[in-house]
Design an enzyme around this catalytic site. Structure first.
Site, PDB file in Angstrom:
ATOM      1  N   ARG A   1       0.837  -1.211   0.000  1.00  0.00           N
ATOM      2  CA  ARG A   1       0.000   0.000   0.000  1.00  0.00           C
ATOM      3  C   ARG A   1       0.873   1.262   0.000  1.00  0.00           C
ATOM      4  O   ARG A   1       0.483   2.310  -0.482  1.00  0.00           O
ATOM      5  CB  ARG A   1      -0.933  -0.037   1.227  1.00  0.00           C
ATOM      6  CG  ARG A   1      -2.017   0.985   1.227  1.00  0.00           C
ATOM      7  CD  ARG A   1      -3.275   0.554   1.985  1.00  0.00           C
ATOM      8  NE  ARG A   1      -3.045  -0.184   3.197  1.00  0.00           N
ATOM      9  CZ  ARG A   1      -2.713   0.350   4.387  1.00  0.00           C
ATOM     10  NH1 ARG A   1      -2.579   1.653   4.505  1.00  0.00           N
ATOM     11  NH2 ARG A   1      -2.529  -0.413   5.451  1.00  0.00           N
TER      12      ARG A   1
ATOM     13  N   TYR B   1     -17.523  16.649 -14.397  1.00  0.00           N
ATOM     14  CA  TYR B   1     -18.085  15.293 -14.451  1.00  0.00           C
ATOM     15  C   TYR B   1     -19.009  15.081 -13.244  1.00  0.00           C
ATOM     16  O   TYR B   1     -18.666  15.464 -12.108  1.00  0.00           O
ATOM     17  CB  TYR B   1     -16.912  14.309 -14.456  1.00  0.00           C
ATOM     18  CG  TYR B   1     -17.264  12.881 -14.141  1.00  0.00           C
ATOM     19  CD1 TYR B   1     -18.154  12.174 -14.937  1.00  0.00           C
ATOM     20  CD2 TYR B   1     -16.698  12.231 -13.047  1.00  0.00           C
ATOM     21  CE1 TYR B   1     -18.476  10.851 -14.646  1.00  0.00           C
ATOM     22  CE2 TYR B   1     -17.005  10.918 -12.752  1.00  0.00           C
ATOM     23  CZ  TYR B   1     -17.903  10.240 -13.557  1.00  0.00           C
ATOM     24  OH  TYR B   1     -18.215   8.945 -13.266  1.00  0.00           O
TER      25      TYR B   1
ATOM     26  N   ASP C   1      -8.753  18.432 -14.395  1.00  0.00           N
ATOM     27  CA  ASP C   1      -9.064  17.056 -14.791  1.00  0.00           C
ATOM     28  C   ASP C   1      -8.907  17.007 -16.309  1.00  0.00           C
ATOM     29  O   ASP C   1      -9.719  17.563 -17.053  1.00  0.00           O
ATOM     30  CB  ASP C   1     -10.499  16.707 -14.360  1.00  0.00           C
ATOM     31  CG  ASP C   1     -10.881  15.277 -14.719  1.00  0.00           C
ATOM     32  OD1 ASP C   1     -10.289  14.720 -15.666  1.00  0.00           O
ATOM     33  OD2 ASP C   1     -11.787  14.725 -14.065  1.00  0.00           O
TER      34      ASP C   1
ATOM     35  N   LYS D   1      -9.805   5.741 -19.030  1.00  0.00           N
ATOM     36  CA  LYS D   1     -10.203   6.199 -20.364  1.00  0.00           C
ATOM     37  C   LYS D   1      -9.041   6.032 -21.353  1.00  0.00           C
ATOM     38  O   LYS D   1      -8.553   4.942 -21.520  1.00  0.00           O
ATOM     39  CB  LYS D   1     -10.723   7.633 -20.290  1.00  0.00           C
ATOM     40  CG  LYS D   1     -11.648   7.901 -19.095  1.00  0.00           C
ATOM     41  CD  LYS D   1     -12.905   7.051 -19.080  1.00  0.00           C
ATOM     42  CE  LYS D   1     -13.776   7.396 -17.880  1.00  0.00           C
ATOM     43  NZ  LYS D   1     -14.883   6.493 -17.662  1.00  0.00           N
TER      44      LYS D   1
HETATM   45  N1  PLP Z   1     -13.100  12.518 -14.708  1.00  0.00           N
HETATM   46  C1  PLP Z   1     -13.820  12.455 -15.839  1.00  0.00           C
HETATM   47  C2  PLP Z   1     -13.795  13.620 -16.773  1.00  0.00           C
HETATM   48  C3  PLP Z   1     -14.590  11.330 -16.133  1.00  0.00           C
HETATM   49  O1  PLP Z   1     -15.314  11.289 -17.258  1.00  0.00           O
HETATM   50  C4  PLP Z   1     -14.590  10.239 -15.205  1.00  0.00           C
HETATM   51  C5  PLP Z   1     -15.384   9.037 -15.463  1.00  0.00           C
HETATM   52  O2  PLP Z   1     -16.156   8.961 -16.398  1.00  0.00           O
HETATM   53  C6  PLP Z   1     -13.834  10.356 -14.039  1.00  0.00           C
HETATM   54  C7  PLP Z   1     -13.089  11.496 -13.817  1.00  0.00           C
HETATM   55  C8  PLP Z   1     -13.830   9.264 -12.997  1.00  0.00           C
HETATM   56  O3  PLP Z   1     -12.996   8.241 -13.400  1.00  0.00           O
HETATM   57  P1  PLP Z   1     -13.167   6.727 -12.898  1.00  0.00           P
HETATM   58  O4  PLP Z   1     -14.437   6.204 -13.515  1.00  0.00           O
HETATM   59  O5  PLP Z   1     -11.913   6.071 -13.378  1.00  0.00           O
HETATM   60  O6  PLP Z   1     -13.272   6.749 -11.414  1.00  0.00           O
END
Ligand code: PLP
Length: 388
Positions: free
Chosen positions: A51, A104, A177, A202
């Site tokens: 961890r 998001y 992000d 992604k």
């Molecule tokens: N940030 C964005 C722009 C996203 O579209 C997503 C998920 O769709 C996330 C963060 C969260 O990622 P995760 O699904 O890997 O937790």
């Protein structure tokens, strides 16, 4: 490897453990959760418990840091874990957070649960397409400015450098992000962001077979604080097999992004000319209200396209169900094309009023354009739209 290499070269870099003596060109998967010590409290190799540190994870972190153009990266068990760890490292009770109102939906839920309800911070959501709204919202109590550009699912942008100035003026940590744009198309740290967050689920992994996330920064203290939150408070670092998968995905990441974007541009242009389609949201289209900003601050426009159909909710669903090459599923960034109906899928957690406020109508469709042949994608859309 040096920071000066091009991204395509950095994506290939091995970055394995320094001690690797077997000539590997692929990072080994270290599954051990604990490491033998030489004497009580003494370990020459520096590892103790998975961890806190794992050689496969550290190899990936070096690579993610270099690809993003930074010194430090922390690999997390999901994009959501990366967001949570960043929040825990930067926000204290009573602090203010300023966030893009188009972030998001999962980020917004996390902010409400963790920052507002648990930590007692306040979060102000602003329309950051106009930088003046960010400038007005930040105060001396603002510890965190959270942006996403382009946003999900409406592909809105914020001016990266202007937001950086606003955040710096009050000494707030500025996080971008960068999941949609990826380091291939957008370099937020070069435009003043302090931290980049990726959902590696992604495009960076790119194959829809690993959940993961990363927090990347030049600030060593902040990276340590994020690593601490991840190890001790959330307990959710990226597991070794997923580190291997993301590392493997990264090798083809630049190649994939070129093809993703090529196809997305073709799909967006096709949709923009279709009589049954209303607004098409894609920053690469000249009709996008922030196209000039996209050209200025991005090196490409990504591969998510959303559009409004001139149709009822039922007709919209019928068109979506007619698609064959586009798979009906949430998420994005894998090699395959996906179609999402935000009202019933990715934004279904919002109330009808919440969706209306966020500009998400029942006839909005989101496409995550994959790397298939563009002609097959367009023929698929053409066939489905002809049912209207
Ligand atoms: N940030 C964005 C722009 C996203 O579209 C997503 C998920 O769709 C996330 C963060 C969260 O990622 P995760 O699904 O890997 O937790």
């Amino acid at each position: 490897m040096d920071h000066d290499y091009h991204l395509e070269t950095l994506a290939m870099a091995f970055d394995g453990p320094e001690s690797g003596e077997t000539g590997d060109v692929v990072v080994p998967i270290h599954l051990t959760t604990t490491h033998e010590m030489e004497a009580p409290g003494e370990s020459a190799h520096g590892y103790k418990y998975a961890r806190f540190g794992n050689p496969t994870r550290e190899a990936l972190e070096r690579r993610l840091a270099r690809l993003t153009g930074a010194d430090h990266a922390v690999a997390c068990a999901s994009g959501t874990a990366a967001i949570a760890a960043t929040c825990l490292a930067t926000v204290e009770s009573g602090d203010r957070v300023v966030a893009f109102d188009g972030v998001y939906g999962g980020t917004r839920l996390l902010f409400e649960d963790l920052l507002v309800d648990s930590l007692g911070a306040t979060v102000e959501y602003v329309d950051a397409t106009d930088p003046a709204n960010v400038e007005q919202a930040v105060t001396d109590d603002t510890s965190l400015v959270w942006m996403e550009s382009p946003t999900n699912p409406l592909l809105q942008l914020c001016d990266l450098s202007t937001v950086a100035d606003a955040a710096a003026s009050v000494d707030a940590t500025y996080v971008m992000d960068n999941t949609f744009a990826t380091p291939y198309f957008q370099r937020p740290l070069e435009r003043g962001a302090d931290v980049v967050v990726h959902s590696t689920t992604k495009y960076l992994n790119g194959h829809s077979d690993s959940l993961g996330g990363a927090v990347v920064t030049d600030d060593g203290e902040l990276a340590d604080a994020v690593g601490h939150a991840l190890a001790y408070e959330l307990g959710s670092p990226l597991p070794p097999f997923d580190c291997y998968l993301v590392g493997r995905g990264l090798r083809t990441f630049p190649l994939r992004m070129d093809r993703h974007e090529h196809n997305a541009a073709a799909v967006a242009e096709y949709l923009a000319d279709h009589p049954a389609v209303g607004q098409v949201n894609y920053p690469g289209l000249e009709s996008h209200p922030q196209h000039d900003l996209a050209r200025e601050q991005m090196d490409g426009y990504g591969a998510v396209v959303s559009f409004e159909l001139d149709a009822t909710d039922a007709e919209t669903r019928a068109v979506i169900e007619e698609l064959d090459v586009f798979t009906l599923a949430v998420s994005l960034g894998g090699t395959e094309s996906l179609v999402d109906h935000p009202t019933t899928m990715s934004a279904s957690y919002l109330s009808a009023e919440g969706r209306a406020a966020a500009g998400i109508s029942d006839s909005l469709v989101r496409l995550a354009v994959g790397i298939e042949h563009e002609a097959d994608l367009i023929a698929d859309l053409d066939r489905a739209l002809s049912k209207l």
